[in-house]
Write a protein that holds these residues in place. Structure first.
Motif, PDB file in Angstrom:
ATOM      1  N   ARG A  77      97.624  87.924 152.617  1.00 34.82           N
ATOM      2  CA  ARG A  77      98.369  89.169 153.060  1.00 34.82           C
ATOM      3  C   ARG A  77      97.166  90.042 153.890  1.00 34.82           C
ATOM      4  N   LEU A  78      95.842  90.142 153.374  1.00 36.63           N
ATOM      5  CA  LEU A  78      94.558  90.737 153.984  1.00 36.63           C
ATOM      6  C   LEU A  78      94.390  90.175 155.345  1.00 36.63           C
ATOM      7  N   GLN A  79      94.880  89.080 155.786  1.00 36.27           N
ATOM      8  CA  GLN A  79      94.548  88.417 156.918  1.00 36.27           C
ATOM      9  C   GLN A  79      93.260  87.960 157.131  1.00 36.27           C
ATOM     10  N   ARG A  80      92.904  87.466 155.730  1.00 33.44           N
ATOM     11  CA  ARG A  80      91.328  86.832 155.713  1.00 33.44           C
ATOM     12  C   ARG A  80      91.458  85.430 155.372  1.00 33.44           C
ATOM     13  N   PHE A  81      91.986  84.798 156.561  1.00 32.55           N
ATOM     14  CA  PHE A  81      92.256  83.411 156.453  1.00 32.55           C
ATOM     15  C   PHE A  81      91.232  82.545 156.184  1.00 32.55           C
ATOM     16  N   ASP A  82      90.143  82.533 156.358  1.00 35.83           N
ATOM     17  CA  ASP A  82      89.118  81.753 155.777  1.00 35.83           C
ATOM     18  C   ASP A  82      88.887  82.020 154.382  1.00 35.83           C
ATOM     19  N   THR A  83      89.110  83.189 153.799  1.00 33.25           N
ATOM     20  CA  THR A  83      88.852  83.349 152.396  1.00 33.25           C
ATOM     21  C   THR A  83      90.017  82.506 151.767  1.00 33.25           C
ATOM     22  N   GLU A 126      91.773  80.046 152.422  1.00 35.61           N
ATOM     23  CA  GLU A 126      91.600  78.593 152.444  1.00 35.61           C
ATOM     24  C   GLU A 126      90.555  78.393 151.465  1.00 35.61           C
ATOM     25  N   ASP A 127      89.492  79.051 151.328  1.00 40.92           N
ATOM     26  CA  ASP A 127      88.507  78.896 150.125  1.00 40.92           C
ATOM     27  C   ASP A 127      89.048  78.804 148.879  1.00 40.92           C
ATOM     28  N   TYR A 128      89.942  79.884 148.507  1.00 43.63           N
ATOM     29  CA  TYR A 128      90.276  80.096 147.210  1.00 43.63           C
ATOM     30  C   TYR A 128      91.427  78.983 146.929  1.00 43.63           C
ATOM     31  N   TYR A 129      92.277  78.767 147.817  1.00 45.55           N
ATOM     32  CA  TYR A 129      92.984  77.511 147.605  1.00 45.55           C
ATOM     33  C   TYR A 129      92.242  76.113 147.344  1.00 45.55           C
ATOM     34  N   ARG A 130      91.231  75.917 147.891  1.00 51.16           N
ATOM     35  CA  ARG A 130      90.498  74.697 147.811  1.00 51.16           C
ATOM     36  C   ARG A 130      89.703  74.862 146.447  1.00 51.16           C
ATOM     37  N   ARG A 131      89.160  76.081 146.003  1.00 47.89           N
ATOM     38  CA  ARG A 131      88.529  76.091 144.735  1.00 47.89           C
ATOM     39  C   ARG A 131      89.691  75.820 143.566  1.00 47.89           C
ATOM     40  N   ALA A 132      91.004  76.359 143.912  1.00 53.02           N
ATOM     41  CA  ALA A 132      91.951  76.129 142.878  1.00 53.02           C
ATOM     42  C   ALA A 132      92.150  74.526 142.711  1.00 53.02           C
ATOM     43  N   LEU A 133      92.379  73.925 143.937  1.00 50.76           N
ATOM     44  CA  LEU A 133      92.591  72.464 144.076  1.00 50.76           C
ATOM     45  C   LEU A 133      91.244  71.824 143.520  1.00 50.76           C
ATOM     46  N   ALA A 134      90.142  72.218 143.475  1.00 51.93           N
ATOM     47  CA  ALA A 134      89.051  71.558 142.816  1.00 51.93           C
ATOM     48  C   ALA A 134      88.653  71.436 141.338  1.00 51.93           C
ATOM     49  N   LEU A 135      89.856  72.313 140.560  1.00 52.98           N
ATOM     50  CA  LEU A 135      89.867  72.288 139.206  1.00 52.98           C
ATOM     51  C   LEU A 135      90.277  71.077 138.874  1.00 52.98           C
ATOM     52  N   GLY A 136      91.399  70.394 139.632  1.00 56.14           N
ATOM     53  CA  GLY A 136      91.877  69.139 139.127  1.00 56.14           C
ATOM     54  C   GLY A 136      93.035  69.333 138.213  1.00 56.14           C
TER      55      GLY A 136
END
Length: 407
Positions: A233-239, A241-251
Motif C-alpha cells: 500500500r506504501l508502494q514499496r514493492f521491493d520491501t 517482496e522481501d517480507y513475503y519471502r521472509r514469511a515463506l521461508a519460515l516453512g
C-alpha cells in the motif's frame, strides 16, 4: 500467554478475513449422525497426517463416551483447525456437527465452558453470523478472563465490520494477556486501516519484529504478511517482496500468505510463479481461483478445467444458500467469466455483510465494469469515512466519483 500451537491455529486464520472461504453451519446445516460410530464420509486428509490420525482416534473415544462434552469441544476445535490448515471447507461442517448435540442438552457442562463458547464463536463467525459470534466470544472471555483468544477473534470480527474503534478496544485488552509482539501486531493492523495511520503502523510493526526476531515462526509469519501488505500500500514493492519471502521461508503452511502473495504476483504480471507457488492446492477454493487467474493470463491449457471446477463449486454454494463465497465468486465472474453484471450483484450482496478493503475493492471494480457506478456507494462511503490509504483503491474511488457514483 498463548502457546505456540494455539497461536498458530489462531493467527493462521484470525486476520485472514474474507480471503478464507469456508462453508458454515448456519448456511448449510451439517448432518448429525444418530450415533457416533456412524460413518458419514471418509475424511479427505491423508491417513499419515498426524492431525487426521488424532481426530479419528478422538472420534473413536467419543463413540464410547457420547456424553463427554469436553471431548466434543476438543474434536470440534481440531476439525476447525484442519479446515484452516488444509483448505477443505468440509471440516467446518464436521466441527459444527461435533458441537451441535451440546446445544440441545439442558444444563450440560458446556454451559460454563469457555472452550465451548470459543469454538462456537469461531464457527459462527465463519458462517458470517457475526453478532451471535461476538456474543459467544464475549461469553468465552467472561468465563476465562485470562485467555487472549476470544479478544483476538472479536477484534477480527470488528475489523471485518469496519468497526475500527471497537477492534482497537479488543486489542488494548490484550496487553496483560499476550506477548508484546502479538499486541503490537493487533494494534498496528487496526491503525493501518485508519486515516494517516499506515506509515506509522508499518514503522512500528517493522521495529517490533526486529526487537522480537526470536518469536515463534507462526507469530512472525503473521507479522511478515501484514508488513508485506502495508508495504504494498506504501508502494514499496521491493520491501513487499522481501517480507513475503521472509514469511515463506519460515516453512509454515498458511493459506492467507499463499493467497496474498499470489495476488501480488498476479498484479506484477508474474503468473508463472503463481502456478509454482500454488502447486497441489486445488482443494482450496481461494487458491484454486488464483491458479485459474494465473493460468488464464498465461493461456495455460489448465485454465479451462480450473474455471469449470470453480463454476461448479460456486454454483453448489449458491444452491445451498451459502453466501460465504460471494467475494470470491464476484472476482470469478468479473475476471474469469467476464460477467460484470453478475459480479456487481455478488459483490453488493457480499458488502452488505462484510466490509474489508478487499470487499470494497471488488465492489468498486465490478461497479465500474458493469457501468453501474452507483452500486459502489457503500464502498465509497467507507473510503471517505475511514481515509483508508491505498493508491489502488484511491484510483477506483476517483473513477467512480467521475462516473457520478455519489449523485
Amino acid at each position: 500467554m498463548l502457546n505456540n500451537g494455539m497461536r498458530y491455529k489462531l493467527l493462521s486464520v484470525l486476520f485472514a478475513g474474507s480471503l478464507l472461504v469456508v462453508s458454515g453451519p448456519n448456511l448449510a446445516a451439517p448432518y448429525t449422525p444418530t450415533h457416533d460410530a456412524e460413518v458419514i464420509e471418509r475424511l479427505p486428509g491423508r491417513a499419515s497426517d498426524p492431525a487426521t490420525r488424532r481426530v479419528e482416534s478422538l472420534r473413536k473415544q467419543l463413540a464410547a463416551r457420547p456424553d463427554d462434552a469436553a471431548l466434543r469441544v476438543d474434536i470440534a476445535r481440531r476439525y476447525f483447525d484442519m479446515a484452516m490448515a488444509q483448505g477443505d471447507p468440509r471440516y467446518v461442517g464436521y466441527a459444527a456437527g461435533a458441537l451441535a448435540p451440546l446445544a440441545k442438552t439442558v444444563n450440560n457442562p458446556s454451559d460454563t465452558s469457555a472452550d465451548y463458547f470459543l469454538v462456537r464463536g469461531m464457527i459462527e463467525q465463519f458462517s458470517h453470523a457475526f453478532e451471535p459470534a461476538l456474543a459467544s466470544l464475549l461469553k468465552a472471555s467472561q468465563l476465562n478472563p485470562a485467555s487472549a483468544e476470544p479478544l483476538l477473534w472479536r477484534s477480527a470480527i470488528f475489523m471485518v465490520q469496519a468497526n475500527y474503534p471497537a477492534a482497537a478496544q479488543e486489542c488494548n485488552k490484550l496487553v496483560p494477556l499476550a506477548e508484546p509482539l502479538l499486541v503490537t501486531g493487533c494494534n498496528a493492523y487496526v491503525a493501518a486501516s485508519t486515516q494517516g495511520g499506515l506509515d506509522t503502523a508499518f514503522a512500528t510493526l517493522a521495529a517490533a519484529v526486529k526487537t522480537h526476531a526470536n518469536s515463534s515462526p507462526e507469530l512472525l509469519l503473521w507479522q511478515y504478511t501484514r508488513l508485506a501488505e502495508m508495504a504494498l500500500r506504501l508502494q514499496r514493492f521491493d520491501t513487499t517482496e522481501d517480507y513475503y519471502r521472509r514469511a515463506l521461508a519460515l516453512g509454515v503452511t498458511d493459506q492467507f500468505l499463499l493467497g496474498s502473495y499470489a495476488d501480488f504476483l498476479i498484479d506484477r504480471q508474474r503468473s508463472p510463479e503463481v502456478l509454482q507457488l500454488l502447486n497441489d492446492w486445488e482443494r482450496s477454493d481461494i487458491l484454486l481461483l488464483r491458479l485459474a487467474l494465473a493460468a488464464k493470463n498465461m493461456q495455460d491449457p489448465r485454465a479451462a478445467n480450473w474455471a469449470t471446477q470453480l463454476r461448479t463449486r460456486f454454483a453448489d454454494a449458491a444452491r445451498r444458500g451459502d453466501r460465504l463465497h460471494e467475494q470470491e465468486a464476484a472476482r470469478f465472474e468479473l475476471d474469469i467469466e467476464s460477467s460484470p453484471s453478475k459480479a456487481v450483484a455478488l459483490a453488493s450482496a457480499n458488502y452488505a455483510i462484510q466490509k474489508e478493503p478487499r470487499d470494497a475493492e471488488i465492489l468498486m471494480r465490478a461497479a465500474l465494469a458493469a457501468g453501474q457506478a452507483e452500486r459502489a456507494r457503500p464502498a465509497l462511503a467507507w473510503w471517505r469515512a475511514t481515509g483508508y490509504e491505498d493508491p489502488h483503491i484511491d484510483r477506483l474511488a476517483m473513477q467512480l466519483v467521475s462516473k457520478g457514483a455519489e449523485k
